[in-house]
Scaffold this motif. Structure first.
Motif, mmCIF file in Angstrom:
data_model
loop_
_atom_site.group_PDB
_atom_site.id
_atom_site.type_symbol
_atom_site.label_atom_id
_atom_site.label_comp_id
_atom_site.label_asym_id
_atom_site.label_seq_id
_atom_site.Cartn_x
_atom_site.Cartn_y
_atom_site.Cartn_z
ATOM 1 N N ALA A 194 1.197 -3.282 -3.350
ATOM 2 C CA ALA A 194 1.407 -2.210 -4.323
ATOM 3 C C ALA A 194 1.932 -0.944 -3.649
ATOM 4 O O ALA A 194 2.437 -0.060 -4.317
ATOM 5 C CB ALA A 194 0.101 -1.906 -5.065
ATOM 6 N N THR A 195 1.802 -0.839 -2.357
ATOM 7 C CA THR A 195 2.270 0.258 -1.497
ATOM 8 C C THR A 195 1.607 1.607 -1.768
ATOM 9 O O THR A 195 2.119 2.636 -1.353
ATOM 10 C CB THR A 195 3.810 0.416 -1.498
ATOM 11 O OG1 THR A 195 4.257 0.858 -2.756
ATOM 12 C CG2 THR A 195 4.500 -0.876 -1.081
ATOM 13 N N ASP A 255 -8.979 4.353 -1.695
ATOM 14 C CA ASP A 255 -9.562 4.200 -3.027
ATOM 15 C C ASP A 255 -8.513 3.862 -4.084
ATOM 16 O O ASP A 255 -8.849 3.378 -5.159
ATOM 17 C CB ASP A 255 -10.314 5.470 -3.437
ATOM 18 C CG ASP A 255 -11.680 5.584 -2.777
ATOM 19 O OD1 ASP A 255 -12.224 4.563 -2.322
ATOM 20 O OD2 ASP A 255 -12.197 6.718 -2.709
ATOM 21 N N ARG A 256 -7.241 4.082 -3.796
ATOM 22 C CA ARG A 256 -6.156 3.771 -4.741
ATOM 23 C C ARG A 256 -5.675 2.322 -4.641
ATOM 24 O O ARG A 256 -4.873 1.890 -5.460
ATOM 25 C CB ARG A 256 -4.958 4.678 -4.478
ATOM 26 C CG ARG A 256 -5.219 6.121 -4.697
ATOM 27 C CD ARG A 256 -3.937 6.908 -4.479
ATOM 28 N NE ARG A 256 -4.241 8.224 -3.984
ATOM 29 C CZ ARG A 256 -3.429 8.962 -3.261
ATOM 30 N NH1 ARG A 256 -2.231 8.526 -2.938
ATOM 31 N NH2 ARG A 256 -3.780 10.154 -2.859
ATOM 32 N N CYS A 257 -6.132 1.572 -3.649
ATOM 33 C CA CYS A 257 -5.661 0.200 -3.438
ATOM 34 C C CYS A 257 -6.146 -0.691 -4.592
ATOM 35 O O CYS A 257 -7.342 -0.959 -4.711
ATOM 36 C CB CYS A 257 -6.168 -0.336 -2.098
ATOM 37 S SG CYS A 257 -5.667 -2.035 -1.759
ATOM 38 N N GLY A 281 0.855 6.936 0.161
ATOM 39 C CA GLY A 281 -0.176 7.959 0.297
ATOM 40 C C GLY A 281 -0.292 8.536 1.695
ATOM 41 O O GLY A 281 -0.464 9.748 1.861
ATOM 42 N N LEU A 282 -0.205 7.694 2.718
ATOM 43 C CA LEU A 282 -0.319 8.138 4.117
ATOM 44 C C LEU A 282 0.652 7.325 4.984
ATOM 45 O O LEU A 282 0.236 6.428 5.729
ATOM 46 C CB LEU A 282 -1.746 7.964 4.638
ATOM 47 C CG LEU A 282 -2.788 8.968 4.194
ATOM 48 C CD1 LEU A 282 -4.180 8.547 4.664
ATOM 49 C CD2 LEU A 282 -2.458 10.359 4.711
ATOM 50 N N PRO A 283 1.942 7.620 4.914
ATOM 51 C CA PRO A 283 2.906 6.829 5.682
ATOM 52 C C PRO A 283 2.731 6.924 7.198
ATOM 53 O O PRO A 283 3.145 6.008 7.917
ATOM 54 C CB PRO A 283 4.268 7.385 5.241
ATOM 55 C CG PRO A 283 3.978 8.728 4.660
ATOM 56 C CD PRO A 283 2.574 8.656 4.109
ATOM 57 N N PRO A 341 4.188 -0.603 7.658
ATOM 58 C CA PRO A 341 4.367 -2.042 7.862
ATOM 59 C C PRO A 341 5.379 -2.399 8.946
ATOM 60 O O PRO A 341 5.386 -3.527 9.433
ATOM 61 C CB PRO A 341 4.830 -2.561 6.503
ATOM 62 C CG PRO A 341 4.631 -1.464 5.541
ATOM 63 C CD PRO A 341 4.476 -0.187 6.295
ATOM 64 N N ALA A 342 6.207 -1.463 9.357
ATOM 65 C CA ALA A 342 7.199 -1.741 10.403
ATOM 66 C C ALA A 342 6.589 -1.634 11.805
ATOM 67 O O ALA A 342 7.226 -2.015 12.783
ATOM 68 C CB ALA A 342 8.377 -0.786 10.274
ATOM 69 N N GLN A 343 5.374 -1.112 11.917
ATOM 70 C CA GLN A 343 4.717 -0.922 13.206
ATOM 71 C C GLN A 343 3.633 -1.982 13.431
ATOM 72 O O GLN A 343 3.144 -2.587 12.487
ATOM 73 C CB GLN A 343 4.062 0.465 13.262
ATOM 74 C CG GLN A 343 5.036 1.604 13.128
ATOM 75 C CD GLN A 343 5.973 1.690 14.311
ATOM 76 O OE1 GLN A 343 5.566 1.541 15.449
ATOM 77 N NE2 GLN A 343 7.242 1.920 14.021
ATOM 78 N N ARG A 344 3.239 -2.169 14.666
ATOM 79 C CA ARG A 344 2.113 -3.025 15.016
ATOM 80 C C ARG A 344 1.196 -2.245 15.934
ATOM 81 O O ARG A 344 1.669 -1.776 16.958
ATOM 82 C CB ARG A 344 2.566 -4.313 15.699
ATOM 83 C CG ARG A 344 3.329 -5.231 14.764
ATOM 84 C CD ARG A 344 2.441 -5.758 13.640
ATOM 85 N NE ARG A 344 3.166 -6.544 12.665
ATOM 86 C CZ ARG A 344 3.617 -6.097 11.497
ATOM 87 N NH1 ARG A 344 3.449 -4.855 11.145
ATOM 88 N NH2 ARG A 344 4.239 -6.898 10.669
#
Length: 86
Positions: A29-30, A63-65, A35-37, A42-45
Motif C-alpha cells: 500500500a506504500t 499505524d497506517r499500515c 510517510g517516512l521515505p 524498498p531500493a535499499q538493503r
C-alpha cells in the motif's frame, strides 16, 4: 480454503522502538514509504532503517499500515501487532 501460514517476522531496532515486518502480509500500500521515505526505502538493503527517525514518528506511520505487515514495540510499552483472526 487453506489458511496461509505466516512467514518470518524480521525486526529492526533503534532507540526506543523495535519495528517488525512480516513480508507475507505486505500488500504494498506504500503508506510507510510515503510517510517516512528516509526509513522505508524498498531500493535499499535493509529496506527499513529505523535509525533515520524517532520512535513517535515511526509508530505514527506504522499505524497506517493497512495489512499489519508492519508492527512495533516501544520501550514505553506501546505495541502494534496483527489482530487475532476471528
Amino acid at each position: 480454503m487453506t489458511e496461509q501460514s505466516p512467514g518470518p517476522i524480521r525486526e529492526y531496532r533503534t532507540d526506543g522502538i523495535t519495528v517488525t515486518w512480516e513480508a507475507a502480509r505486505c500488500r504494498h500500500a506504500t503508506e510507510c514509504v510515503r510517510g517516512l521515505p528516509a526509513v522505508f526505502d524498498p531500493a535499499q538493503r535493509p529496506w527499513i532503517r529505523p535509525d533515520n527517525s524517532n520512535a513517535d514518528a515511526l509508530a505514527e506511520v506504522i499505524d497506517r499500515c493497512p495489512s499489519f505487515a508492519l508492527g512495533y514495540r516501544t520501550d514505553d510499552g506501546r505495541t502494534r501487532v496483527t489482530p487475532a483472526a476471528d
